[in-house]
Design a protein around this motif. Sequence first.
Motif, PDB file in Angstrom:
ATOM      1  N   ASP A  56      56.171  57.856 -45.400  1.00  0.00           N
ATOM      2  CA  ASP A  56      56.556  58.293 -44.054  1.00  0.00           C
ATOM      3  C   ASP A  56      58.064  58.191 -43.817  1.00  0.00           C
ATOM      4  O   ASP A  56      58.544  58.508 -42.724  1.00  0.00           O
ATOM      5  N   LEU A  57      58.827  57.763 -44.810  1.00  0.00           N
ATOM      6  CA  LEU A  57      60.288  57.640 -44.788  1.00  0.00           C
ATOM      7  C   LEU A  57      60.796  56.635 -43.756  1.00  0.00           C
ATOM      8  O   LEU A  57      61.969  56.648 -43.410  1.00  0.00           O
ATOM      9  N   LYS A  58      59.945  55.749 -43.304  1.00  0.00           N
ATOM     10  CA  LYS A  58      60.358  54.759 -42.306  1.00  0.00           C
ATOM     11  C   LYS A  58      60.818  53.451 -42.936  1.00  0.00           C
ATOM     12  O   LYS A  58      61.394  52.611 -42.264  1.00  0.00           O
ATOM     13  N   THR A  59      60.554  53.281 -44.220  1.00  0.00           N
ATOM     14  CA  THR A  59      60.980  52.082 -44.934  1.00  0.00           C
ATOM     15  C   THR A  59      61.681  52.501 -46.219  1.00  0.00           C
ATOM     16  O   THR A  59      61.178  53.339 -46.960  1.00  0.00           O
ATOM     17  N   ALA A  60      62.836  51.911 -46.468  1.00  0.00           N
ATOM     18  CA  ALA A  60      63.585  52.175 -47.692  1.00  0.00           C
ATOM     19  C   ALA A  60      63.825  50.843 -48.396  1.00  0.00           C
ATOM     20  O   ALA A  60      64.321  49.899 -47.785  1.00  0.00           O
ATOM     21  N   THR A  61      63.455  50.776 -49.655  1.00  0.00           N
ATOM     22  CA  THR A  61      63.682  49.573 -50.447  1.00  0.00           C
ATOM     23  C   THR A  61      64.858  49.835 -51.380  1.00  0.00           C
ATOM     24  O   THR A  61      64.797  50.725 -52.230  1.00  0.00           O
ATOM     25  N   ALA A  62      65.927  49.074 -51.190  1.00  0.00           N
ATOM     26  CA  ALA A  62      67.144  49.241 -51.978  1.00  0.00           C
ATOM     27  C   ALA A  62      67.171  48.190 -53.083  1.00  0.00           C
ATOM     28  O   ALA A  62      67.086  46.993 -52.811  1.00  0.00           O
ATOM     29  N   TYR A  63      67.289  48.631 -54.324  1.00  0.00           N
ATOM     30  CA  TYR A  63      67.379  47.736 -55.478  1.00  0.00           C
ATOM     31  C   TYR A  63      68.856  47.515 -55.760  1.00  0.00           C
ATOM     32  O   TYR A  63      69.573  48.441 -56.141  1.00  0.00           O
ATOM     33  N   VAL A  64      69.313  46.287 -55.553  1.00  0.00           N
ATOM     34  CA  VAL A  64      70.737  45.962 -55.614  1.00  0.00           C
ATOM     35  C   VAL A  64      71.007  44.854 -56.625  1.00  0.00           C
ATOM     36  O   VAL A  64      70.110  44.072 -56.968  1.00  0.00           O
ATOM     37  N   LEU A  65      72.253  44.812 -57.083  1.00  0.00           N
ATOM     38  CA  LEU A  65      72.677  43.776 -58.011  1.00  0.00           C
ATOM     39  C   LEU A  65      74.168  43.533 -57.822  1.00  0.00           C
ATOM     40  O   LEU A  65      74.957  44.479 -57.850  1.00  0.00           O
ATOM     41  N   PRO A  66      74.566  42.271 -57.605  1.00  0.00           N
ATOM     42  CA  PRO A  66      76.005  41.994 -57.503  1.00  0.00           C
ATOM     43  C   PRO A  66      76.676  42.175 -58.865  1.00  0.00           C
ATOM     44  O   PRO A  66      76.029  42.016 -59.904  1.00  0.00           O
ATOM     45  N   LEU A  67      77.953  42.528 -58.830  1.00  0.00           N
ATOM     46  CA  LEU A  67      78.701  42.753 -60.059  1.00  0.00           C
ATOM     47  C   LEU A  67      78.606  41.540 -60.972  1.00  0.00           C
ATOM     48  O   LEU A  67      78.818  40.411 -60.537  1.00  0.00           O
ATOM     49  N   GLY A  68      78.268  41.766 -62.211  1.00  0.00           N
ATOM     50  CA  GLY A  68      78.137  40.691 -63.181  1.00  0.00           C
ATOM     51  C   GLY A  68      76.802  39.963 -63.094  1.00  0.00           C
ATOM     52  O   GLY A  68      76.513  39.109 -63.912  1.00  0.00           O
ATOM     53  N   GLY A  69      76.004  40.270 -62.092  1.00  0.00           N
ATOM     54  CA  GLY A  69      74.700  39.640 -61.946  1.00  0.00           C
ATOM     55  C   GLY A  69      74.747  38.205 -61.456  1.00  0.00           C
ATOM     56  O   GLY A  69      73.728  37.521 -61.437  1.00  0.00           O
TER      57      GLY A  69
END
Length: 130
Positions: A56-69
């Motif tokens: 339904d495009l009401k939730t977005a899951t962003a997969y993120v990682l800080p530089l260098g982990g």
Amino acid sequence: MAKSRSHEGTGPSQRQLRVGELIRRRLSEVLSRGEVHDPELNALSITVGEVRTSPDLKTATAYVLPLGGEHRDEALAVLNRNRSEIRRSVTKGLALKYAPDIRFVLDETFDRMDETRRMLSQANVRRDLD
């Protein structure tokens, strides 16, 4: 009468993929330009690997990682603390009917790739592959 979808459950629709990529690009811009007013967040360099949206495009899951982990938990905490401002900044630049709720999750893709490489470099696995 509604059309039945025989391919339902096979993965995200083209619309979900398109909107997810738009959100990923805009989220990357917001984070790299420091559009959120939090010095702690702006001090971090965060990679947005992928954004998946609900049907339904009401939730977005962003997969993120800080530089260098490094400092993953801290980065996730800072992102979650600023979630509402990030949401406003991201959706301001997009023409969507709803402003999706953005959830942040650590991207473990690189960890899995490293583990796969490590396993494939083992002598007994290389011997079996040859």
